[in-house]
Design an enzyme around this catalytic site. Structure first.
Site, short mmCIF file in Angstrom:
data_model
loop_
_atom_site.label_atom_id
_atom_site.label_comp_id
_atom_site.label_asym_id
_atom_site.label_seq_id
_atom_site.Cartn_x
_atom_site.Cartn_y
_atom_site.Cartn_z
N GLY A 228 0.82 -1.21 0.00
CA GLY A 228 0.00 0.00 0.00
C GLY A 228 0.85 1.25 0.00
O GLY A 228 1.93 1.29 0.58
N GLY B 184 6.07 -2.76 3.96
CA GLY B 184 5.67 -3.22 5.28
C GLY B 184 5.99 -4.69 5.51
O GLY B 184 6.98 -5.21 4.98
N ILE C 94 1.38 2.52 7.43
CA ILE C 94 0.58 3.40 8.29
C ILE C 94 0.14 2.65 9.55
O ILE C 94 -0.33 3.26 10.51
CB ILE C 94 -0.65 3.97 7.56
CG1 ILE C 94 -1.65 2.88 7.20
CG2 ILE C 94 -0.24 4.77 6.34
CD1 ILE C 94 -2.99 3.42 6.72
N ASP C 95 0.29 1.32 9.55
CA ASP C 95 -0.13 0.52 10.72
C ASP C 95 0.89 0.54 11.85
O ASP C 95 0.59 0.11 12.97
CB ASP C 95 -0.38 -0.93 10.30
CG ASP C 95 -1.55 -1.06 9.34
OD1 ASP C 95 -2.49 -0.25 9.45
OD2 ASP C 95 -1.53 -1.96 8.49
N GLY D 218 -6.35 -0.77 9.91
CA GLY D 218 -5.63 -1.61 10.87
C GLY D 218 -6.30 -2.96 10.91
O GLY D 218 -7.21 -3.18 11.71
N GLU E 59 -10.47 -1.66 11.67
CA GLU E 59 -11.22 -2.50 10.72
C GLU E 59 -11.08 -3.99 11.03
O GLU E 59 -11.96 -4.78 10.70
CB GLU E 59 -10.74 -2.23 9.29
CG GLU E 59 -9.26 -2.54 9.06
CD GLU E 59 -8.79 -2.14 7.68
OE1 GLU E 59 -9.63 -2.06 6.77
OE2 GLU E 59 -7.58 -1.88 7.53
N ARG F 234 -24.38 6.11 13.64
CA ARG F 234 -23.90 6.19 12.27
C ARG F 234 -22.48 5.62 12.18
O ARG F 234 -21.71 5.70 13.13
CB ARG F 234 -23.88 7.64 11.78
CG ARG F 234 -25.26 8.28 11.70
CD ARG F 234 -26.04 7.73 10.50
NE ARG F 234 -27.32 8.40 10.33
CZ ARG F 234 -28.44 8.03 10.90
NH1 ARG F 234 -28.46 6.97 11.71
NH2 ARG F 234 -29.57 8.69 10.69
#
Length: 358
Positions: A12, A112, A136-137, A180, A232, A276
């Site tokens: 990514g 990564g 980014i994790d 994540g 996630e 929401r």
């Protein structure tokens, strides 16, 4: 000293990739004579297919602040690297042959966890490889921080900040799903920075009822809204006992696509609070790198250039206790840095009244 350096970005994208590429290039040009840099297109795909371009010094100007990657990227799963498919391509053989055809003295690989597993494989196959920790994790083993994490954290925190005002205006519960899949560093940090009331992580299976009770408790104390930051990859305690295929099947049968959908439906039913779901998604990967990531990426890139000059290969760059250093690829590849339930940040959040649903 003459060096021919290959660079690829894999997996990514994230802010900071171009800053690292720039750091490597500028430091290499300064420290070594007769440097040639080969940019490999779209990650391992380009190395497999022999797609690359010779870079000019001018290619590295003006990219410090640029998000994404000027070389392009792709996902090439590690588990498929030694598998010869219908195309009859031996990926590992091709990568080794293209490395030699390009006349590379070394290959820098920015990526990564999965990317580093393939980097370790290529190192074992005899290529001169240096890894650079991008995700980014922030879950790459052996480094305190990865580049891209702080930029994504700023974006995720900003999203939570903005959701506070709309949630308060309407008296709603907002479930914000952050990236994540296996680790929760981004959700944990953004949740704390954004003042989330509930934080749910992949490492800590949660009780749906306890989350609903945390929302009820806030409502009963006069606070009409709640913010729930959920990774996630977070799982409730029942789902945590299941295999992935079973989880996905049961969610689909119930009409849920994600854990956030399932959680929001449950909260609304149990509390009566309008709920929401908001998913910032790939916004977290986009945009320009933060000032922190620009500095970190430059440090990582310059350090990689030093390793090239020293002919130190089979390693990945890291930051350990504030110092830029390196780890052997063989020791970090395939290992994830998970959030411990005893992590100091979790304990601090709990003392502030944040629920983790455990």
């Amino acid at each position: 000293m003459s060096k021919k350096i290959g660079i690829l970005t894999s997996g990514g994208d994230c802010p900071g990739l171009n800053a690292v590429i720039r750091g490597v290039a500028k430091a290499s040009y300064e420290m070594m004579n007769d440097v040639e840099i080969i940019g490999i297109i779209d990650g391992y795909r380009g190395l497999i297919e022999g797609e690359y371009k010779v870079m000019k010094q001018s290619d590295f100007s003006g990219i410090l602040t640029l998000g994404g990657t000027i070389l392009g990227t792709s996902r090439q799963p590690f588990k498929q690297m030694r598998v010869i498919g219908e195309d009859n391509i031996d990926k590992v053989k091709n990568m080794k042959e293209n490395y030699k055809k390009m006349g590379l003295d070394c290959l820098l690989i920015l990526g990564g966890n999965g990317t580093h597993k393939t980097a370790a494989l290529l190192s074992e196959e005899g290529l001169n490889v240096i890894g650079l920790p991008k995700t980014i994790d922030n879950d790459l083993y052996g480094t305190d921080v990865t580049f891209g994490f702080h930029s994504a954290l700023n974006i995720a925190t900003d999203a939570i900040d903005k959701l506070h005002t709309t949630a308060a205006s309407h008296g709603r519960v907002i479930v914000v799903e952050l990236m994540g899949n296996k680790t929760g560093w981004l959700t944990l940090s953004a949740g704390i920075a954004g003042g989330a009331d509930v934080i749910l992580l992949p490492e800590i299976p949660f009780d749906m009822d306890k989350v609903a009770k945390a929302v009820k408790k806030r409502a009963q104390s006069g606070k009409a809204f709640s913010i729930i930051a959920v990774a996630e990859g977070a799982l409730d305690k029942e789902e945590a006992k299941m295999k992935r295929k079973e989880r996905l099947r049961l969610r689909a049968e119930a009409g849920y696509k994600t854990i956030s959908d399932k959680l929001a439906t449950y909260i609304e039913k149990e509390t009566g609070c309008e709920t929401r779901v908001v998913v910032p998604g790939h916004l977290q990967r986009g945009g320009n790198p933060s000032a922190y990531d620009r500095v970190l990426s430059t440090q990582f890139g310059a350090y990689a250039a030093k390793l090239i000059k020293q002919n130190t290969f089979g390693v990945t760059v890291a930051m350990v206790k504030g110092v830029i250093t390196q780890n052997p690829l063989s020791e970090i590849a395939g290992k994830a840095k998970l959030v411990s339930p005893d992590d100091q940040m979790i304990q601090v959040a709990k003392t502030m009244g944040v629920s983790f649903g455990d």
